[in-house]
Motif scaffolding. Structure first.
Motif, PDB file in Angstrom:
ATOM      1  N   LYS A  66       0.841  -1.191   0.000  1.00 25.70           N
ATOM      2  CA  LYS A  66       0.000   0.000   0.000  1.00 25.70           C
ATOM      3  C   LYS A  66       0.882   1.249   0.000  1.00 25.70           C
ATOM      4  N   SER A  67       0.613   2.149  -0.940  1.00 26.03           N
ATOM      5  CA  SER A  67       1.352   3.406  -0.995  1.00 26.03           C
ATOM      6  C   SER A  67       0.970   4.278   0.187  1.00 26.03           C
ATOM      7  N   ARG A  68       1.970   4.990   0.695  1.00 21.23           N
ATOM      8  CA  ARG A  68       1.715   5.858   1.843  1.00 21.23           C
ATOM      9  C   ARG A  68       2.749   6.989   1.856  1.00 21.23           C
ATOM     10  N   PHE A  69       2.446   8.024   2.627  1.00 21.31           N
ATOM     11  CA  PHE A  69       3.372   9.127   2.828  1.00 21.31           C
ATOM     12  C   PHE A  69       3.696   9.219   4.317  1.00 21.31           C
ATOM     13  N   GLY A  70       4.973   9.449   4.603  1.00 15.56           N
ATOM     14  CA  GLY A  70       5.393   9.655   5.978  1.00 15.56           C
ATOM     15  C   GLY A  70       5.628  11.133   6.233  1.00 15.56           C
ATOM     16  N   TRP A 118       2.346   8.034   9.331  1.00 16.83           N
ATOM     17  CA  TRP A 118       2.159   7.387   8.021  1.00 16.83           C
ATOM     18  C   TRP A 118       0.696   7.493   7.610  1.00 16.83           C
ATOM     19  N   ILE A 119       0.468   7.982   6.413  1.00 16.78           N
ATOM     20  CA  ILE A 119      -0.895   8.126   5.890  1.00 16.78           C
ATOM     21  C   ILE A 119      -0.961   7.441   4.528  1.00 16.78           C
ATOM     22  N   GLU A 120      -1.874   6.508   4.406  1.00 16.66           N
ATOM     23  CA  GLU A 120      -1.993   5.756   3.149  1.00 16.66           C
ATOM     24  C   GLU A 120      -2.605   6.617   2.048  1.00 16.66           C
ATOM     25  N   SER A 121      -2.103   6.404   0.834  1.00 15.12           N
ATOM     26  CA  SER A 121      -2.651   7.054  -0.361  1.00 15.12           C
ATOM     27  C   SER A 121      -2.681   5.993  -1.452  1.00 15.12           C
ATOM     28  N   PRO A 122      -3.769   5.252  -1.555  1.00 16.41           N
ATOM     29  CA  PRO A 122      -3.812   4.053  -2.397  1.00 16.41           C
ATOM     30  C   PRO A 122      -3.412   4.316  -3.852  1.00 16.41           C
TER      31      PRO A 122
END
Length: 609
Positions: free
Chosen positions: A392-396, A410-414
């Motif tokens: 799963k793609s995510r941004f830290g 960490w926030i997911e960005s599908p």
């Protein structure tokens, strides 16, 4: 297609080989691997052909040019095959009997490996006829040429050096080659008092200097060659040569061909597989490599090619990723004086490609996306760079001054893959961090073969620090949608909310037909095209006044442009407010399509280290 006929500046390496563009050794070479070709979206009104997708004529000499290619004086040296041969002989004469025997045995093994590779067709992503054809092909070094012809008037406020990095292989490939694999070459246009000069030089990496001494390529090419069993064989050969002292891989293997940054009075050329290299701009406008730069022994690891300089604090922020051992990712920063912070280890489950990242006023934004490194794929005949659909793609989101990664959010960005991020900023009223990037699909399309058409969609990604949720939307309307890659915002506003971004119109992919000025709030887009049969690269925004401009777009766009009909290159200077051409500087030789650039003001050059 990129030029396939002889032209005035296309054969400075040697005679054109139009009837037989490749030696017989290259025609049938190939890899038994899966790799990727980029397919273009059909367009009924436009016939699209591009160098990286269709075979083109290369203009390599049968032997590379000698060392030095061109002297530091204003002279025009020509390739000398005897000199190249003598360089290799000189190097070999210093070997002891054991080294000579080992070299002979390893050369025989390499010849067998290459012979095996040639039994299979090359994928387009590793075929040099495709990857470095037309104006993607390399050029020789050029000493400084002063008094270049100028059409129009160069704005008085532009005084300094525009520099752009790119991939420019020293040697003709003997097997697979990807455009990203080429040796780094920096092209420089010095502007002052309305006049201009031009020079281009290789960045003298350890890799380039060793290969030039040996008279042939021996370092593995990370993308074009390291696939499948043959890739494993190449790695074993390379490290065996190192074991016997035939090459030295402990001083870095990078090509320094991607990014450029001027920091702490030093121009640094970078690729993410090595330390940066310091390049000095001489008073005459020439370039010379100082060497690998470790920030006075503070930097012990590689550094990605897109570090960020905060326009207010003047600090430099960077990442380093490792594809073999944990920690797979580290974050660090440098003070304006060049003092490095301790590494912050960021724990990732798998080694991940992290070509770029972003900063805000208080945070760094780290993309952990779905293109990963799995070296074990080579054992089964595949590429070590793959798209992991189960990840799963995510941004830290990490504080700039963090001493560890315990507080990273960490926030997911599908299904988000941004090869480049153009800017990011904080919006406290909604507890969000806003990220601007070009979302590319298929995510690994630059590296691996696929049937889907490539798209690069300029997007706004909102990351809510309280709820942990994200949203993503295309900034352009569907009717305005166009592939946008390579570009920037006003560097004086990096990490703060910006209204405009200036991005390359990457069509017909992978060529660049112009650039777009995009209003990031309204989605309004204005386009500037270079002209019929003219293509360029990254548009570089240069503010008119770094300190006193009232309007964010008060400045100029600088871009190298190549005319594929006349086979001549120029530097165009475009008013960023009204998109009108202000001046064109005619260049003395062809400038290949390349990567990223920077501008060093003449006032800053006074204090150059």
């Amino acid at each position: 297609m990129a030029a396939s006929t002889t032209s005035p500046n296309s054969c400075s390496w040697g005679k054109s080989q139009i009837l037989n563009p490749f030696s017989s050794s290259l025609v049938d070479m190939g890899f038994p691997t899966k790799s990727i070709a980029l397919k273009k979206k059909p367009n009924k009104s436009l016939k699209v052909e591009s160098a990286i997708h269709s075979p083109s004529v290369l203009h390599f000499p049968k032997q590379p040019y000698p060392n030095p290619v061109i002297t530091r004086q204003d002279s025009t040296a020509k390739p000398d095959n005897k000199s190249n041969k003598s360089q290799g002989q000189t190097q070999q004469s210093q070997w002891n009997p054991l080294q000579r025997a080992a070299a002979m045995a390893l050369d025989m093994a390499e010849n067998a490996l290459v012979s095996r590779e040639r039994q299979h067709p090359l994928p387009k992503t590793a075929d040099p006829r495709v990857q470095i054809g037309g104006n993607f092909a390399p050029v020789p070094e050029r000493p400084v040429r002063h008094g270049l012809p100028v059409t129009g008037s160069i704005p008085e406020c532009i005084n300094g050096v525009y520099l752009r990095n790119g991939a420019n292989p020293l040697f003709e490939p003997v097997a697979g080659h990807h455009f990203f694999d080429g040796d780094g070459m920096v092209h420089a246009v010095t502007i002052g008092n309305g006049s201009a000069s031009y020079a281009c030089r290789f960045t003298e990496t350890q890799r380039l200097m060793q290969e030039r001494e040996l008279g042939r390529p021996v370092f593995p090419k990370a993308i074009g060659e390291l696939h499948g069993h043959n890739g494993i064989g190449r790695l074993l050969l390379f490290y065996a040569r190192g074991l016997f002292g035939l090459v030295d891989h402990k001083q870095g293997t990078g090509v320094a061909n991607a990014g450029l940054v001027y920091f702490n009075n030093r121009l640094l050329a970078m690729s993410e597989d090595d330390l940066p290299y310091q390049v000095r701009i001489t008073p005459s406008g020439d370039l010379e490599t100082v060497g690998r730069y470790n920030f006075n022994h503070q930097l012990k690891s590689t550094m990605i090619a897109h570090p960020k300089v905060d326009p207010v604090s003047k600090e430099l922020f960077a990442l380093s990723y490792d594809v073999v051992q944990k920690p797979y990712l580290k974050y660090f920063r440098f003070s304006a004086d060049g003092d490095k912070s301790p590494d912050v280890e960021i724990h990732l489950p798998v080694p991940t490609m992290m070509h770029d990242f972003a900063i805000t006023e208080n945070f760094v934004v780290i993309p952990d996306q779905q293109v990963v490194f799995k070296l074990q794929e080579m054992i089964t005949g595949g590429s070590p760079v793959i798209y992991d659909k189960n990840k799963k793609s995510r941004f830290g989101i990490l504080a700039k001054n963090a001493k560890d990664s315990n507080d990273i959010i960490w926030i997911e960005s599908p299904d988000t893959f941004c090869f480049h991020l153009w800017n990011a900023w904080e919006e406290p009223e909604t507890d969000e961090v806003v990220v601007i990037g070009s979302c590319m699909t298929p995510a690994d399309s630059i590296f691996n073969e696929c049937d889907e058409s490539l798209k690069s969609v300029l997007s706004e990604i909102r990351l809510n620090l309280k709820t942990g949720e994200s949203t993503r939307r295309p900034i352009l309307s569907e009717s305005d949608q166009v592939n946008l890659e390579a570009g920037m915002v006003n560097r004086n506003s990096l990490g703060r909310k910006t209204q405009f971004a200036y991005l390359a119109i990457a069509e017909p992919w992978p060529k660049v037909s112009g650039f777009a000025k995009v209003d990031l709030s309204s989605g309004e887009v204005k386009k500037y095209f270079y002209g019929d049969n003219k293509y360029g690269g990254e548009p570089f925004f240069l503010p008119r006044d770094a300190n006193n401009s009232e309007n964010e777009d008060d400045g100029y766009i600088l871009a190298f442009v190549h005319d594929e009909k006349t086979w001549k290159s120029e530097l165009q200077i475009v008013n960023a407010m009204n998109l009108q051409l202000e001046a064109s500087i005619k260049l003395p030789s062809r400038v290949p399509y390349g990567f990223h650039g920077t501008f060093v003001d003449s006032k800053d050059l006074v204090n150059q280290a």
